[in-house]
Design an enzyme around this catalytic site. Structure first.
Site, PDB file in Angstrom:
ATOM      1  N   LYS A 121       6.894   9.252  -5.463  1.00  0.00           N
ATOM      2  CA  LYS A 121       6.366   8.435  -4.356  1.00  0.00           C
ATOM      3  C   LYS A 121       7.432   7.563  -3.706  1.00  0.00           C
ATOM      4  O   LYS A 121       7.549   7.513  -2.478  1.00  0.00           O
ATOM      5  CB  LYS A 121       5.242   7.518  -4.879  1.00  0.00           C
ATOM      6  N   THR A 122       8.180   6.854  -4.520  1.00  0.00           N
ATOM      7  CA  THR A 122       9.152   5.903  -3.982  1.00  0.00           C
ATOM      8  C   THR A 122      10.210   6.608  -3.138  1.00  0.00           C
ATOM      9  O   THR A 122      10.523   6.186  -2.014  1.00  0.00           O
ATOM     10  CB  THR A 122       9.814   5.119  -5.126  1.00  0.00           C
ATOM     11  N   GLU A 165       4.008   3.322   0.042  1.00  0.00           N
ATOM     12  CA  GLU A 165       3.813   3.973  -1.250  1.00  0.00           C
ATOM     13  C   GLU A 165       2.400   3.650  -1.736  1.00  0.00           C
ATOM     14  O   GLU A 165       1.991   2.488  -1.753  1.00  0.00           O
ATOM     15  CB  GLU A 165       4.861   3.474  -2.236  1.00  0.00           C
TER      16      GLU A 165
END
Length: 469
Positions: A121-122, A165
């Site tokens: 995600k990041t 995110e």
């Protein structure tokens, strides 16, 4: 477009303001002109960056830190009910706002792109944010890691798009209503909140159902869990765009070429081929970049513009981030803490070492810190199997984060599983001894990988210092 400040968040007090998620929201509110305050357990780059924006940040937690003028208290799921600042807020009748609700509030009025998934995600969020920034679109964004300098995990932009995110760990991503939602993968994790994989699927289905009418779900065509999610969503009316190496992918990866600790990816999207560089090694990071390309395209950014802009991404903190080189030994840091992430990153650095771009092949030495007792209990054996991919590993004690110890759950679960696979593993219950231990093990040409979601990241500079000495 300049969104205002939600009334409840005009003078917010953040408990744990230095955290990756909390500091980003606090930064955006401060940039919009809110009177931001908060507390954190210790000084950090994120705290310093917030102070530079005018935020008042206290170290430690005490009821007296809560300003009489506070309009609300913002908390994450990690904050316990007995926190003195939270208790004081409840006594005063102040609104208590969860981090996800605060993020949803600052996204209101913009075009949200929410990036979810068990892993990646990041990086994917940061890739898209940087690419849009490079194109001059000035997005707002909130990322779970620093893009370059400390405190660079968030920004209040003047553009229409907000890239965020979306955290599935506590189901807080159910709060968002994205125009574009991204699901990179779906696996069982966060065992304190999910009892089964079926619960995880249900949670992601709820997230997908939050996409606004006319919006798009961008989802992996390769990952088994993501494919299962796509199957479950069939007939739901959600527009789906898939990406990956599968022949039926809408954004099809035609090839990934390793180039040391970088790579190059070629993708076919809407009948046109696009080739661009990815600043971090490994097929999984190349796929993250393609997910960012598909998401940006779904938001209306021409792929022909976005693909070269993605090459401007230079990495995000703690995602195979090079910390330095000393005595011929490179030290790299990674946030990987789930067996899938650990395996992917170890394979990536192995490929980089073996392809000759970095003078390899050299040995891969890992310093691993398990994260959470519950995760170690459920996935410790798989963590050990992943560590067996390294030439040698040093394993620290478990980083507890928000959890209390679980009887019988220790790093020995991981160590025993790794040794059963023939791995060379050294227990290191005392982190202070690790720099000297690793400096004694490492030889010129080796790569040291500090790995884990806890404070193991602090050991990288100390290892470099010992190597230099």
């Amino acid at each position: 477009m300049t969104p205002g400040i939600p009334p409840t968040l005009e003078s917010p007090h953040f408990i744990g303001i230095g955290g990756a998620g909390m500091s980003g929201i606090a930064k955006i509110l401060a940039q919009r002109g809110a009177a931001v305050a908060g507390s954190d357990a210790r000084e950090s780059g994120a705290v310093a960056a917030l102070r530079e924006l005018g935020a008042v940040v206290h170290l430690g937690h005490a009821a007296g830190h809560l300003d009489p003028a506070a309009s609300a208290v913002v908390v994450s799921s990690a904050i316990r009910e007995d926190n003195p600042e939270l208790a004081a807020a409840r006594e005063r009748g102040l609104p208590v706002v969860h981090r996800s609700d605060a993020l949803a509030a600052v996204m209101d009025g913009l075009r949200p792109v929410a990036v979810a998934g068990t892993h990646g995600k990041t990086t994917t969020t940061a890739m898209l944010a940087v690419a849009l920034r490079t194109l001059g679109r000035d997005p707002s964004y909130a990322v779970g890691g620093d893009i370059d300098v400390p405190g660079s995990n968030a920004h209040h932009g003047l553009g229409e798009v907000f890239v965020a995110e979306a955290d599935e760990s506590d189901r807080s991503f159910h709060t968002y209503a994205p125009e574009v939602a991204v699901v990179l993968n779906v696996e069982l994790d966060h065992h304190a909140n999910y009892a089964s994989l079926e619960e995880v699927y249900a949670s992601f289905e709820t997230f997908a159902a939050r996409i606004v009418p006319g919006g798009t779900l961008v989802v992996s065509a390769d990952h088994p869990g993501a494919r299962e999610l796509t199957r479950r969503l069939a007939g739901s009316g959600v527009r789906t765009v898939t990406y990956g190496e599968s022949p039926d992918a809408d954004a099809r990866v035609l090839g990934v070429t390793p180039k040391g600790l970088t790579s190059e990816v070629t993708v076919l999207l809407d009948g046109a081929e696009h080739t661009f560089g990815v600043s971090v090694p490994g097929r999984h990071y190349a796929h993250n970049a393609v997910a960012a390309l598909a998401a940006g395209s779904a938001a209306g950014v021409p792929a022909a513009e976005l693909a070269p802009a993605l090459s401007s991404f230079t990495g995000v903190g703690r995602r195979l981030q090079t910390r330095g080189t000393a005595a011929g030994v490179r030290v790299v840091d990674t946030y990987a803490h789930h067996p899938t992430e650990m395996t992917a990153d170890l394979q990536a650095v192995r490929a980089a070492a073996d392809d000759g771009h970095d003078g390899g092949p050299g040995r891969i030495l890992v310093v691993f810190q398990p994260h959470l007792y519950s995760r170690t209990r459920e996935l410790g054996a798989e963590m050990g199997h992943a560590l067996a991919l390294a030439d040698a590993a040093v394993v620290l004690g478990i980083y507890p984060a928000r959890e209390d110890p679980i009887p019988g759950v220790t790093s020995d679960i991981i160590i025993d599983a790794a040794r059963a696979r023939g791995a060379d593993v050294t227990p290191a219950p005392d982190p202070a001894a690790v720099p000297g231990l690793v400096a004694g093990m490492a030889k010129p040409g080796d790569l040291v990988l500090t790995m884990g979601a806890g404070d193991v990241t602090e050991l990288g500079p100390r290892i470099l210092s010992r190597l230099e000495g």
